[in-house]
Motif scaffolding. Structure first.
Motif, PDB file in Angstrom:
ATOM      1  N   LYS A  50       0.837  -1.210   0.000  1.00 42.64           N
ATOM      2  CA  LYS A  50       0.000   0.000   0.000  1.00 42.64           C
ATOM      3  C   LYS A  50       0.866   1.252   0.000  1.00 42.64           C
ATOM      4  N   LYS A  51       1.912   1.229   0.812  1.00 42.06           N
ATOM      5  CA  LYS A  51       2.827   2.374   0.893  1.00 42.06           C
ATOM      6  C   LYS A  51       3.499   2.611  -0.465  1.00 42.06           C
ATOM      7  N   GLY A  52       3.932   1.525  -1.113  1.00 42.56           N
ATOM      8  CA  GLY A  52       4.569   1.645  -2.425  1.00 42.56           C
ATOM      9  C   GLY A  52       3.626   2.209  -3.469  1.00 42.56           C
ATOM     10  N   LEU A  53       2.378   1.774  -3.439  1.00 38.93           N
ATOM     11  CA  LEU A  53       1.392   2.286  -4.383  1.00 38.93           C
ATOM     12  C   LEU A  53       1.120   3.766  -4.147  1.00 38.93           C
ATOM     13  N   GLU A  54       1.052   4.169  -2.877  1.00 42.62           N
ATOM     14  CA  GLU A  54       0.857   5.583  -2.563  1.00 42.62           C
ATOM     15  C   GLU A  54       2.014   6.415  -3.098  1.00 42.62           C
ATOM     16  N   GLY A  59       4.038  10.209  -7.487  1.00 47.15           N
ATOM     17  CA  GLY A  59       5.117  10.497  -8.428  1.00 47.15           C
ATOM     18  C   GLY A  59       6.502  10.184  -7.891  1.00 47.15           C
ATOM     19  N   LYS A  60       6.575   9.545  -6.745  1.00 44.20           N
ATOM     20  CA  LYS A  60       7.871   9.186  -6.168  1.00 44.20           C
ATOM     21  C   LYS A  60       8.318   7.862  -6.786  1.00 44.20           C
ATOM     22  N   ARG A  61       9.212   7.976  -7.751  1.00 48.92           N
ATOM     23  CA  ARG A  61       9.685   6.792  -8.470  1.00 48.92           C
ATOM     24  C   ARG A  61      11.190   6.816  -8.590  1.00 48.92           C
ATOM     25  N   VAL A  62      11.750   5.647  -8.789  1.00 45.46           N
ATOM     26  CA  VAL A  62      13.180   5.525  -9.022  1.00 45.46           C
ATOM     27  C   VAL A  62      13.360   4.727 -10.306  1.00 45.46           C
ATOM     28  N   SER A  63      14.352   5.079 -11.080  1.00 46.87           N
ATOM     29  CA  SER A  63      14.596   4.336 -12.312  1.00 46.87           C
ATOM     30  C   SER A  63      15.121   2.945 -11.965  1.00 46.87           C
ATOM     31  N   TYR A  64      14.944   2.033 -12.879  1.00 45.15           N
ATOM     32  CA  TYR A  64      15.394   0.658 -12.675  1.00 45.15           C
ATOM     33  C   TYR A  64      16.903   0.626 -12.464  1.00 45.15           C
TER      34      TYR A  64
END
Length: 72
Positions: A50-54, A59-64
């Motif tokens: 759930k935390k990751g989906l939030e 817009g909090k993402r990290v590139s692979y």
């Protein structure tokens, strides 16, 4: 063969089986397939997802590539 025909054929085959052990294996398999994986997760695992989906929705993402650098 369409899905409905396949289902009917499976039911016919099951009805012809007299082996109780085999029938129980089929019943267990069907029950397991119906289980929602979410209910198999611990509370902590569910909260992490759930935390990751939030975070993704915010817009909090990290590139692979960045992720790979962090774990190597």
């Amino acid at each position: 063969m369409d899905i409905q025909t396949t289902k009917i054929e499976l039911v016919k085959a099951i009805l012809d089986i007299d082996n109780n052990e085999f029938i129980q294996k089929i019943a267990d398999f069907i029950k397991k397939e119906k289980t929602d994986f979410w209910n198999e997760l611990s509370y902590t695992e569910q909260e992490e997802i759930k935390k990751g989906l939030e975070q993704l929705n915010e817009g909090k993402r990290v590139s692979y590539e960045s992720f790979l650098k962090k774990i190597s």
